[in-house]
Design an enzyme around this catalytic site. Structure first.
Site, PDB file in Angstrom:
ATOM      1  N   LYS A 119       0.672  -1.190  -0.040  1.00  0.00           N
ATOM      2  CA  LYS A 119       0.028  -0.125   0.053  1.00  0.00           C
ATOM      3  C   LYS A 119       0.945   1.261   0.047  1.00  0.00           C
ATOM      4  CE  LYS A 119       0.801   1.377   4.455  1.00  0.00           C
ATOM      5  NZ  LYS A 119       1.631   3.013   4.563  1.00  0.00           N
ATOM      6  N   ASP A 145      -1.627  -2.139  10.729  1.00  0.00           N
ATOM      7  CA  ASP A 145      -2.028  -1.929   9.463  1.00  0.00           C
ATOM      8  C   ASP A 145      -2.666  -3.412   8.918  1.00  0.00           C
ATOM      9  OD1 ASP A 145      -1.435   0.502   9.161  1.00  0.00           O
ATOM     10  OD2 ASP A 145       0.537   0.146   8.145  1.00  0.00           O
TER      11      ASP A 145
HETATM   12  P1  ATP Z   1       4.717   0.041   7.582  1.00  0.00           P
HETATM   13  O1  ATP Z   1       4.368   0.517   6.260  1.00  0.00           O
HETATM   14  O2  ATP Z   1       3.557  -0.990   8.134  1.00  0.00           O
HETATM   15  O3  ATP Z   1       5.408   0.860   8.480  1.00  0.00           O
HETATM   16  P2  ATP Z   1       7.166  -1.253   6.666  1.00  0.00           P
HETATM   17  O4  ATP Z   1       7.114  -1.063   5.084  1.00  0.00           O
HETATM   18  O5  ATP Z   1       7.795   0.154   6.942  1.00  0.00           O
HETATM   19  O6  ATP Z   1       5.811  -1.311   7.168  1.00  0.00           O
HETATM   20  P3  ATP Z   1       8.034  -3.959   6.790  1.00  0.00           P
HETATM   21  O7  ATP Z   1       8.489  -3.930   5.550  1.00  0.00           O
HETATM   22  O8  ATP Z   1       6.423  -4.481   6.911  1.00  0.00           O
HETATM   23  O9  ATP Z   1       8.029  -2.239   7.303  1.00  0.00           O
HETATM   24  O10 ATP Z   1       8.835  -4.517   7.789  1.00  0.00           O
HETATM   25  C1  ATP Z   1       9.734  -3.841   8.795  1.00  0.00           C
HETATM   26  C2  ATP Z   1      10.547  -4.788   9.729  1.00  0.00           C
HETATM   27  O11 ATP Z   1       9.547  -5.881  10.374  1.00  0.00           O
HETATM   28  C3  ATP Z   1      11.530  -5.363   9.241  1.00  0.00           C
HETATM   29  O12 ATP Z   1      12.902  -4.751   9.431  1.00  0.00           O
HETATM   30  C4  ATP Z   1      11.677  -6.930   9.402  1.00  0.00           C
HETATM   31  O13 ATP Z   1      12.626  -7.184  10.212  1.00  0.00           O
HETATM   32  C5  ATP Z   1      10.280  -7.117  10.128  1.00  0.00           C
HETATM   33  N1  ATP Z   1       9.492  -8.039   9.307  1.00  0.00           N
HETATM   34  C6  ATP Z   1       8.975  -8.993  10.064  1.00  0.00           C
HETATM   35  N2  ATP Z   1       8.264  -9.806   9.126  1.00  0.00           N
HETATM   36  C7  ATP Z   1       8.353  -9.206   7.793  1.00  0.00           C
HETATM   37  C8  ATP Z   1       7.806  -9.583   6.640  1.00  0.00           C
HETATM   38  N3  ATP Z   1       6.922 -10.675   6.491  1.00  0.00           N
HETATM   39  N4  ATP Z   1       8.207  -8.789   5.763  1.00  0.00           N
HETATM   40  C9  ATP Z   1       9.031  -7.776   5.941  1.00  0.00           C
HETATM   41  N5  ATP Z   1       9.544  -7.234   7.097  1.00  0.00           N
HETATM   42  C10 ATP Z   1       9.135  -8.160   8.069  1.00  0.00           C
END
Ligand code: ATP
Length: 302
Positions: free
Chosen positions: A12, A138
């Site tokens: 998203k 989320d």
């Molecule tokens: P948001 O937009 O909800 O803030 P994000 O894009 O910032 O999410 P994610 O990519 O969802 O962040 O992941 C952040 C952290 O979560 C990563 O550094 C990772 O170590 C941990 N993590 C655990 N499971 C997952 C997964 N399935 N995919 C990605 N990261 C994951």
């Protein structure tokens, strides 16, 4: 009996992101416009006779244990329903990690949908969303998907009509941003009136199908915090606008930036420039995609 499911977990972006206040319990009250885009992780969910949850992923730096959100999602349902068999989860990441695109939350959402289907648990979407918020704020939205207004800590969701079609250029610089750091440095309770984006006006523009009414209201209250730390974000935004984007903005807590285009050819040229031209120094991952509505992404590929 279902032995295998191929799931798609879509990323998203936020078309608008406001933080209203920091609550006494430490959570932030948000008001955001969420929009699914066509970048997805692929997840294979495989039923195993052996009990337990095994996780495999193509990215060496992601956890394969209980810290992976796909593990948490499977465990939540398997414990509650006393499932005695096991699952193997093969996760192939395409959504940039720690990028503000809810990749982990979307993976968790897809696994909740998949486990529910595989083991015939009969949970409704609403029941899955209620459970999903325990994994992450989320996750309920990632079960719902499409265009939506998200309030509370992210769990109060109002579906909105689909966005008018356009091209979306997504660029992630080669930095990782901690969501915790950004929220801590926002000082949400000290924000001034003019710091807040016009989310209500954006909702009205979406209802009118007025694309420019939406893009002219692009605003992310977290952008100032992340941009101050990482000037590359402002540089990517300026680059996208100079390449013909109607407007550009940072998604979530960053560092991903997206630009909206109304001319497919301009979007293609901008993509080439961001990947191979001057923009290549700024962005590590670049994608050209579209807004997806919930019909296009229904059932998580199940
Ligand atoms: P948001 O937009 O909800 O803030 P994000 O894009 O910032 O999410 P994610 O990519 O969802 O962040 O992941 C952040 C952290 O979560 C990563 O550094 C990772 O170590 C941990 N993590 C655990 N499971 C997952 C997964 N399935 N995919 C990605 N990261 C994951």
């Amino acid at each position: 009996m279902i032995n295998h499911l191929g799931l798609k977990a879509y990323g998203k972006i936020n078309l608008g992101l406001d933080v209203l206040r920091k609550r006494e319990d430490g959570y932030h009250e948000v008001k955001m416009i969420m929009q699914t885009v066509g970048i997805f992780d692929k997840i294979d969910l495989i039923r195993t006779e052996e009990p337990g949850i095994q996780v495999e992923t193509n990215l060496y730096y992601l956890p394969c244990n209980e810290n992976n959100l796909v593990y948490k999602a499977a465990k939540l349902l398997m414990d509650e329903f006393h499932i005695e068999e096991g699952v193997k989860i093969k996760l192939k990441k395409f959504i940039p990690v720690a990028a503000g695109m809810a990749g982990g939350s979307s993976d968790a959402a897809a696994v909740l949908v998949g486990v529910n289907k595989m083991f015939g648990l009969g949970l409704t979407k609403k029941a899955l969303m209620e459970r999903g918020v325990r994994i992450g704020a989320d996750v309920p939205y990632c079960i719902m998907r499409g265009t939506a207004l998200s309030q509370g800590i992210g769990e109060i969701l109002t579906p909105l009509p689909p966005m008018p079609q356009c091209q979306v250029l997504i660029a992630k610089p080669a930095i990782n941003v901690s969501t915790k750091f950004v929220y801590e440095n926002l000082h949400a309770n000290d924000l001034k009136k003019e710091d807040h984006p016009d989310i209500d006006g954006m909702v009205e523009a979406i209802k009118r199908k007025d694309l420019y009414g939406v893009t002219s209201r692009f605003g992310n209250v977290l952008e100032k915090v992340t941009e101050k730390e990482y000037p590359v974000i402002s540089q990517i935004k300026s680059q996208m606008i100079s390449l013909g984007a109607v407007n550009a903005m940072m998604s979530g807590s960053g560092p991903t930036v997206f630009g909206v285009f109304t001319r497919p050819q301009a979007a293609e040229e901008a993509y080439e420039e961001m990947r191979f031209g001057q923009g290549a120094d700024l962005a590590k991952q670049v994608y050209l995609t579209n807004f997806y509505n919930c019909k296009e992404v229904s059932n998580h590929g199940v």
